[in-house]
Design a protein around this motif. Structure first.
Motif, short mmCIF file in Angstrom:
data_model
loop_
_atom_site.label_atom_id
_atom_site.label_comp_id
_atom_site.label_asym_id
_atom_site.label_seq_id
_atom_site.Cartn_x
_atom_site.Cartn_y
_atom_site.Cartn_z
N LEU A 66 0.88 -1.34 0.13
CA LEU A 66 0.09 0.03 -0.02
C LEU A 66 0.93 1.34 -0.12
N ASP A 67 2.05 1.28 0.81
CA ASP A 67 2.75 2.49 0.92
C ASP A 67 3.54 2.49 -0.50
N GLY A 68 3.94 1.41 -0.89
CA GLY A 68 4.84 1.27 -2.25
C GLY A 68 4.10 1.97 -3.44
N ILE A 69 2.71 1.41 -3.51
CA ILE A 69 1.73 2.06 -4.47
C ILE A 69 1.74 3.41 -4.33
N SER A 70 1.48 4.03 -3.10
CA SER A 70 1.33 5.21 -2.87
C SER A 70 2.32 6.18 -3.33
N ILE A 71 3.67 5.71 -2.92
CA ILE A 71 4.62 6.36 -3.48
C ILE A 71 4.87 6.51 -4.95
N HIS A 72 4.75 5.15 -5.44
CA HIS A 72 4.96 5.24 -7.02
C HIS A 72 3.76 6.06 -7.71
N TYR A 73 2.78 6.02 -7.14
CA TYR A 73 1.64 6.92 -7.73
C TYR A 73 1.98 8.29 -7.70
N LEU A 74 2.41 8.51 -6.36
CA LEU A 74 2.67 10.23 -6.25
C LEU A 74 3.97 10.73 -7.00
N SER A 75 4.58 9.63 -7.57
CA SER A 75 5.83 9.87 -8.03
C SER A 75 5.58 10.08 -9.61
N ASP A 76 4.37 9.64 -10.16
CA ASP A 76 4.20 9.70 -11.67
C ASP A 76 2.64 9.56 -11.86
N PRO B 255 0.82 -10.02 -15.38
CA PRO B 255 2.42 -9.73 -15.23
C PRO B 255 2.66 -8.31 -14.88
N LYS B 256 1.87 -7.38 -15.68
CA LYS B 256 2.10 -5.96 -15.42
C LYS B 256 1.68 -5.69 -13.97
N GLU B 257 0.53 -6.16 -13.63
CA GLU B 257 0.23 -5.72 -12.13
C GLU B 257 1.16 -6.48 -11.23
N GLU B 258 1.39 -7.68 -11.31
CA GLU B 258 2.42 -8.59 -10.37
C GLU B 258 3.72 -7.67 -10.37
N SER B 259 4.23 -7.12 -11.66
CA SER B 259 5.45 -6.55 -11.42
C SER B 259 5.43 -5.39 -10.57
N LYS B 260 4.26 -4.56 -10.55
CA LYS B 260 3.94 -3.36 -9.81
C LYS B 260 3.74 -3.74 -8.47
N ILE B 261 3.16 -4.75 -8.23
CA ILE B 261 3.09 -5.21 -6.79
C ILE B 261 4.43 -5.71 -6.21
N LEU B 262 5.31 -6.42 -6.77
CA LEU B 262 6.79 -6.44 -6.21
C LEU B 262 7.29 -5.11 -6.11
N GLY B 263 7.45 -4.29 -6.84
CA GLY B 263 8.05 -3.03 -6.95
C GLY B 263 7.57 -2.45 -5.72
N SER B 264 6.29 -2.29 -5.48
CA SER B 264 5.83 -1.66 -4.21
C SER B 264 6.10 -2.41 -2.92
N ILE B 265 6.20 -3.67 -2.99
CA ILE B 265 6.66 -4.29 -1.72
C ILE B 265 8.13 -3.98 -1.55
N LEU B 266 8.86 -3.82 -2.47
CA LEU B 266 10.47 -3.62 -2.24
C LEU B 266 10.61 -2.27 -1.52
N ASP B 267 9.85 -1.30 -2.37
CA ASP B 267 10.02 0.00 -2.10
C ASP B 267 9.50 0.38 -0.54
N GLY B 268 8.47 -0.29 -0.48
CA GLY B 268 7.56 -0.10 0.96
C GLY B 268 8.28 -0.81 1.93
N ILE B 269 9.02 -1.93 1.71
CA ILE B 269 9.85 -2.47 2.84
C ILE B 269 10.58 -1.61 3.24
N SER B 270 11.54 -1.12 2.18
CA SER B 270 12.69 -0.22 2.29
C SER B 270 12.31 1.12 3.09
N ILE B 271 11.24 1.73 2.97
CA ILE B 271 10.60 2.92 3.90
C ILE B 271 10.36 2.39 5.15
#
Lengths: 196, 196, 196, 196
Positions: A162-172, B151-167
């Motif tokens: 959820l936070d990742g999507i938020s950030i990605h969305y807000l970035s673009d 695939p498109k949605e799954e890739s965005k999910i993984l990306g969000s997870i990685l960035d979310g975890i980082s934050i």
DNA sequence: AATGAATGAGACTTCATTCAT
DNA sequence: CATGAATGAAGTCTCATTCAT
């Protein structure tokens, strides 16, 4: 006719809130360092001097803004209590995140703005970690109730998503397929998908 | 006898990198507005004036820092090319994220510092969105190769997870179970789990 | 109790004039580039910061000085209207030039300082050319009234003489026979000499 | 093969003149304070360091520029010696002034630029007053030769006219009727008009 | 003789904070 | 309670000058 003590207090509270609201908006918009007391005073229609009558420094004002945030955030958790069904709860959380993206932008900006001010890094960090731990505890319970194998990890994954999507969305904002993601996520976290 | 052109170039490159490195660290630590040219100059052991010999303004310096980031990030993509197996690729991506997180937190802080710093929004936003689109395109291909339904949605999910975890990790380094999350994620995205 | 609006206005006008006066003197003395805001602030007994409360930049301050000049110059033209006799008018113009020269050299220095100061050329140039065209128009009328053969050229000649003398005098105040020139010029432009 | 002493001196003189020429142009264009040593070095194609090898300071360089001016100006006076006829001489002076307006612009700008630099006001003033006194002495002689009643005053009038016209023209080059004024002035100072 | 990297003082400007009214 | 004039420290940036090579 002298005002009663109560009237005075009311005036004080109103003016204080006025300043606080403007500060919240401006800090989120232009960052902490990027916002001057003058900006805030003008936006709230009071004089610089008066702002200092209510908050003894810019730092103090910022801490007060954190206080507001805490209140606002508290209300988010309440919504989840409107149902007992954990799957319903997940849906509410996801929907709320997507609905609040605009509000969240303010939140993220605020947090980031504060996260880099050495004077308040600690406060901001503590605030954030407290919020996260509270939020994760709620999510943990939901996943536990559902009965997934690793509820703690799963709740962190959803939170990250959820936070990742938020950030990605807000970035673009222009290109991000926000609605598609919402639907996809809701399906992914629906009863049919989670229990098999 | 004056120095040769080559000698001058070497001096310039060295000093430039020195300044750039300090800028990177400080911007990440205290934000863009929160870092003064003086800070940067002192940290790199040069005079204020010299910093302006190398970068014609603070803004210019920031753009140069973006340039550095771009280079560093480019190398991330290369690592993925070391294998053809999509599951192996996913593992590399996840591992790399966690390794970078621990090893080089400053990149994350910078990335976020700029993404929400008003003065830099445009540049940072473009930088971010370009990076994201590039990264997602790579991830898309991986998930497509694996053959998942969306695939498109799954890739965005993984990306969000990685960035979310980082934050989340960076917001509360002491308590966040970063290793547990790494293992959990790797299992979740392993061949056994994805193909059923 | 806060000051009334009127009180504030009075304070502002006073301080503004104070700064403006100092700026006028210093610009005339040391040129635009040669005068720092610090110089001006010190000369007017206010802080550097306050100067910026009144003028948003050094350039702005310069423009305000031009405004002052315009006002002062406007009053010069008014004096000529005190008589209808063109010969009398000529005498007044000449006398005024010489009087201003001795009494208020700073205006001349400013006028020249700005006219040749690169940063201010455009504004100064426009100001100058507007002033000159206005002044020449008045002089034209006078010579036309007198009935000389080439009024336009004659007016430009007189204008040049007055400005030329001013410059020469200011370039060498100690030796220039300013009074002798005044008397000579008045005789040269008296009724007896012009009409024959 | 080591260069001879003479060759060295020639190199020195050439480079020195190169720097001096650039300085002259730039000082006239952008003023003394507005011109940096770097500007001058670049314009003359030498390094900053070398410029300091030739002139020990910016001030020193400025003084050297005065020296050049003096030489240039000396040649103006020589032209007048090409004839003995005083009326012819007047015509030459007037014509030369109008022909040199472009060069004069440089001269005026330079003078003004220096006239407001406290460090060299004295030098500039002395330079100007010496030039004026020399010029007026020549003009005095001419008018005396012609036999007008007040030769000293008349010469100062003509000098003022020429400088006044120069300044007015330079202040508003587009609209000033420069040719008309030239013809008018030549007629005014012709034999027919001066002797009656 | 020649180069340009490096310094440091000082310029313009902003802004948190104080204070007289 | 309320105002905004006033201050001064600090920040961005420029530039004359020095110096190692």
């Amino acid at each position: 006719m002298p005002r009663t003590k109560k009237q005075f207090e009311e005036i004080r509270k109103n003016t204080r809130d006025l300043i606080l609201d403007s500060a919240l908006v401006l800090f989120a918009q232009k960052g902490f360092k990027g916002t001057s007391i003058n900006d805030i005073a003008k936006a709230s229609g009071v004089s610089k001097g008066l702002a200092y009558n209510y908050f003894k420094s810019k730092n103090d004002l910022m801490l007060a803004v954190f206080g507001m945030l805490e209140n606002e955030i508290g209300s988010i958790f309440n919504v989840m209590k409107s149902t007992e069904d954990p799957f319903e709860k997940l849906k509410i959380i996801i929907d709320l995140t997507f609905k609040n993206l605009k509000k969240d932008e303010k939140f993220w900006r605020l947090y980031m703005s504060f996260a880099f001010q050495p004077e308040v890094q600690d406060v901001a960090g503590k605030f954030m970690s407290e919020f996260l731990s509270k939020a994760f505890k709620e999510l943990d319970a939901v996943f536990k109730q559902i009965g997934v194998p690793n509820p703690k990890e799963e709740s962190k994954i959803l939170g990250s998503i959820l936070d990742g999507i938020s950030i990605h969305y807000l970035s673009d904002k222009e290109h991000y397929p926000i609605d598609k993601m919402r639907r996809f996520l809701i399906k992914k976290y629906s009863k049919d998908n989670l229990v098999l």
